[in-house]
Design an enzyme around this catalytic site. Structure first.
Site, PDB file in Angstrom:
ATOM      1  N   ASP A 123       0.853  -1.186   0.000  1.00 42.39           N
ATOM      2  CA  ASP A 123       0.000   0.000   0.000  1.00 42.39           C
ATOM      3  C   ASP A 123       0.887   1.233   0.000  1.00 42.39           C
ATOM      4  O   ASP A 123       1.993   1.213   0.560  1.00 42.39           O
ATOM      5  CB  ASP A 123      -0.913   0.017   1.227  1.00 42.39           C
ATOM      6  CG  ASP A 123      -2.040  -0.999   1.142  1.00 42.39           C
ATOM      7  OD1 ASP A 123      -2.443  -1.345   0.021  1.00 42.39           O
ATOM      8  OD2 ASP A 123      -2.521  -1.433   2.198  1.00 42.39           O
ATOM      9  N   ASP A 141      -7.052  -1.539  -4.472  1.00 44.46           N
ATOM     10  CA  ASP A 141      -8.071  -1.200  -3.463  1.00 44.46           C
ATOM     11  C   ASP A 141      -9.044  -0.157  -4.006  1.00 44.46           C
ATOM     12  O   ASP A 141     -10.262  -0.257  -3.792  1.00 44.46           O
ATOM     13  CB  ASP A 141      -7.415  -0.666  -2.194  1.00 44.46           C
ATOM     14  CG  ASP A 141      -6.515  -1.671  -1.514  1.00 44.46           C
ATOM     15  OD1 ASP A 141      -6.735  -2.882  -1.675  1.00 44.46           O
ATOM     16  OD2 ASP A 141      -5.585  -1.228  -0.812  1.00 44.46           O
TER      17      ASP A 141
END
Length: 168
Positions: A123, A141
């Site tokens: 991330d 995401d």
């Protein structure tokens, strides 16, 4: 009636490829150029910050001991197969729903590859306001989120058009 791939939602599968490639290329760039937790401020409300997510959304089950990796792998594979089957059965002109399904599939496969290769998801998109940071996320995401929102919108649109059809 069975639709061929040009008439079905499978015609939209190119979106899966675009999302998957954008996600994987961005993650490879982060891995090659950032140390863990390294952060670069880009805007007054946005950083590039490399973090690892061993769980799911918002690091759900991140400290569960490792079994969650296989659970999330099974969920990603299961949803991708299910949504692909649904794409095959619906017409290509159902733009919103086909786009939604392909965004979710592309995102699920992008995060799946991370889990299988690294044991975690990379991330790096870090939005914040003052000192409050939204959990870091990635392109996969974002695609899953947008796809889910489109599915919800479509469910309300479909039900309202069904209601109109019933009343007429």
């Amino acid at each position: 009636m069975q639709l061929n791939w040009k008439e079905s939602g499978l015609r939209w599968y190119w979106v899966v490829v675009v999302v998957f490639l954008a996600d994987q290329l961005s993650k490879q760039w982060v891995l090659a150029n950032f140390d863990l937790y390294e952060s670069v401020k880009l805007l007054p409300f946005f950083n590039f910050t490399y973090v690892r997510n061993y769980g799911a959304a918002f690091s759900f089950l991140h400290d569960a001991g490792g079994w969650q990796r296989w659970l999330f792998t099974a969920v990603a594979v299961g949803f991708s197969v299910l949504l692909t089957i649904w794409l095959r059965k619906q017409p290509a002109n159902m733009v919103r729903l086909n786009l939604a399904y392909t965004l979710v599939i592309g995102g699920a496969l992008g995060n799946l590859v991370d889990r299988l290769m690294h044991g975690f998801v990379v991330d790096f998109l870090d939005f914040y306001w003052n000192t409050a940071h939204y959990p870091a996320f990635n392109i996969a995401d974002a695609a899953i989120f947008i796809g889910a929102v489109l599915i919800i919108i479509d469910s309300f649109s479909a039900s309202s058009s069904d209601d109109k059809a019933i009343k007429e």
